[in-house]
Write an enzyme that holds these catalytic residues in place. Structure first.
Site, PDB file in Angstrom:
ATOM      1  N   LYS A   1     -39.324 -24.380   1.228  1.00  0.00           N
ATOM      2  CA  LYS A   1     -40.275 -24.715   0.206  1.00  0.00           C
ATOM      3  C   LYS A   1     -40.385 -26.222   0.056  1.00  0.00           C
ATOM      4  O   LYS A   1     -41.364 -26.736  -0.464  1.00  0.00           O
ATOM      5  CB  LYS A   1     -39.851 -24.125  -1.132  1.00  0.00           C
ATOM      6  CG  LYS A   1     -39.739 -22.630  -1.157  1.00  0.00           C
ATOM      7  CD  LYS A   1     -39.164 -22.161  -2.504  1.00  0.00           C
ATOM      8  CE  LYS A   1     -38.846 -20.688  -2.450  1.00  0.00           C
ATOM      9  NZ  LYS A   1     -38.117 -20.262  -3.643  1.00  0.00           N
TER      10      LYS A   1
ATOM     11  N   ASP B   1     -39.198 -32.135   4.661  1.00  0.00           N
ATOM     12  CA  ASP B   1     -38.952 -33.009   3.516  1.00  0.00           C
ATOM     13  C   ASP B   1     -37.798 -33.965   3.779  1.00  0.00           C
ATOM     14  O   ASP B   1     -37.885 -35.147   3.487  1.00  0.00           O
ATOM     15  CB  ASP B   1     -38.708 -32.196   2.236  1.00  0.00           C
ATOM     16  CG  ASP B   1     -37.614 -31.145   2.375  1.00  0.00           C
ATOM     17  OD1 ASP B   1     -37.072 -30.955   3.491  1.00  0.00           O
ATOM     18  OD2 ASP B   1     -37.302 -30.488   1.364  1.00  0.00           O
TER      19      ASP B   1
ATOM     20  N   GLU C   1     -31.195 -34.057   7.470  1.00  0.00           N
ATOM     21  CA  GLU C   1     -29.806 -34.414   7.178  1.00  0.00           C
ATOM     22  C   GLU C   1     -28.939 -34.091   8.390  1.00  0.00           C
ATOM     23  O   GLU C   1     -28.921 -34.855   9.335  1.00  0.00           O
ATOM     24  CB  GLU C   1     -29.326 -33.677   5.920  1.00  0.00           C
ATOM     25  CG  GLU C   1     -30.083 -34.116   4.671  1.00  0.00           C
ATOM     26  CD  GLU C   1     -29.550 -33.466   3.415  1.00  0.00           C
ATOM     27  OE1 GLU C   1     -28.540 -33.969   2.903  1.00  0.00           O
ATOM     28  OE2 GLU C   1     -30.140 -32.472   2.966  1.00  0.00           O
TER      29      GLU C   1
ATOM     30  N   VAL D   1     -30.365 -35.729  -3.236  1.00  0.00           N
ATOM     31  CA  VAL D   1     -31.644 -36.122  -3.829  1.00  0.00           C
ATOM     32  C   VAL D   1     -32.469 -34.900  -4.221  1.00  0.00           C
ATOM     33  O   VAL D   1     -32.376 -33.842  -3.600  1.00  0.00           O
ATOM     34  CB  VAL D   1     -32.459 -37.025  -2.875  1.00  0.00           C
ATOM     35  CG1 VAL D   1     -31.778 -38.373  -2.706  1.00  0.00           C
ATOM     36  CG2 VAL D   1     -32.676 -36.368  -1.525  1.00  0.00           C
TER      37      VAL D   1
ATOM     38  N   ASP E   1     -34.985 -29.685  -4.048  1.00  0.00           N
ATOM     39  CA  ASP E   1     -34.417 -28.990  -5.198  1.00  0.00           C
ATOM     40  C   ASP E   1     -32.894 -28.995  -5.213  1.00  0.00           C
ATOM     41  O   ASP E   1     -32.245 -29.302  -4.215  1.00  0.00           O
ATOM     42  CB  ASP E   1     -34.876 -27.533  -5.194  1.00  0.00           C
ATOM     43  CG  ASP E   1     -34.136 -26.695  -4.163  1.00  0.00           C
ATOM     44  OD1 ASP E   1     -33.433 -25.753  -4.558  1.00  0.00           O
ATOM     45  OD2 ASP E   1     -34.253 -26.989  -2.953  1.00  0.00           O
TER      46      ASP E   1
ATOM     47  N   ARG F   1     -37.902 -29.510  -8.268  1.00  0.00           N
ATOM     48  CA  ARG F   1     -38.956 -29.647  -7.254  1.00  0.00           C
ATOM     49  C   ARG F   1     -40.216 -30.287  -7.825  1.00  0.00           C
ATOM     50  O   ARG F   1     -40.955 -30.940  -7.113  1.00  0.00           O
ATOM     51  CB  ARG F   1     -39.348 -28.276  -6.692  1.00  0.00           C
ATOM     52  CG  ARG F   1     -38.335 -27.634  -5.803  1.00  0.00           C
ATOM     53  CD  ARG F   1     -38.943 -26.384  -5.150  1.00  0.00           C
ATOM     54  NE  ARG F   1     -37.946 -25.517  -4.568  1.00  0.00           N
ATOM     55  CZ  ARG F   1     -37.412 -25.683  -3.366  1.00  0.00           C
ATOM     56  NH1 ARG F   1     -37.759 -26.711  -2.624  1.00  0.00           N
ATOM     57  NH2 ARG F   1     -36.523 -24.825  -2.909  1.00  0.00           N
TER      58      ARG F   1
END
Length: 179
Positions: free
Chosen positions: A42, A99, A102, A152, A158, A164
């Site tokens: 999401k 998004d 990592e 973050v 989220d 979000r």
């Protein structure tokens, strides 16, 4: 909600400037190509929405929903595909819109799956990159901003499905996620 944040890393204006810069580069790189933008749900929904408005070429969009967090702050490394693409990407140029990059384990699994579908090309654009966290051998060709190794939230990111809706990106206070 705002009191749970330690600091703001990227303001709304910062994010929009990143989208403009990335959009201009992607327009140049994909002009005249059969581009399919694949958003990873999401988290990437807000970024994808703002970014594709700034890519000035024909494109189509699709989504995948993949999880490797299962409710925590650390990737489990176990990737679960919740929703696969709805259409064929064979012989198309595919741009994965993420998004945050990592550890890279989730994205590595996604890229291997999509590459097996006979695409012309496959690249990654990520709003945020945490290179110090990388475990998998994967990099994004297009990076909005490299950030420190802090948890973050905001602008689609989220913690337990919260935050979000923040229009900016900030770091959570450790006491919020350590309980």
């Amino acid at each position: 909600m705002h009191n749970d944040l330690k600091e703001v890393l990227l303001t709304e204006e910062d994010i929009q400037n990143i989208c403009k810069e990335l959009g201009a580069q992607l327009t140049k790189d994909y002009q005249g190509k059969p581009l399919v933008c694949v958003g990873i749900l999401k988290g990437s929904a807000m970024f994808m929405s703002d970014l594709i408005k700034r890519i000035d070429t024909h494109l189509s969009i699709d989504f995948m929903d993949v999880s490797s967090y299962h409710g925590g702050t650390e990737s489990t490394g176990e990737v679960q595909i919740i929703k696969d693409l709805g259409s064929s990407i064979e012989n198309k140029d595919v741009l994965i819109i993420e998004d945050i990059l990592e550890t890279g384990t989730t994205l590595k699994s996604i890229t291997e799956l999509l590459q097996s579908r006979k695409v012309n090309s496959l690249e990654i654009v990520t709003l945020l990159d945490k290179p110090n966290r990388r475990k998998a051998d994967i990099e994004a060709k297009y990076v909005g901003k490299k950030i420190p190794d802090e948890f973050v939230v905001g602008y689609g990111l989220d913690y337990r499905e919260l935050y979000r809706n923040l229009p900016y990106i900030g770091t959570l206070k450790p006491e919020v996620y350590s309980n």
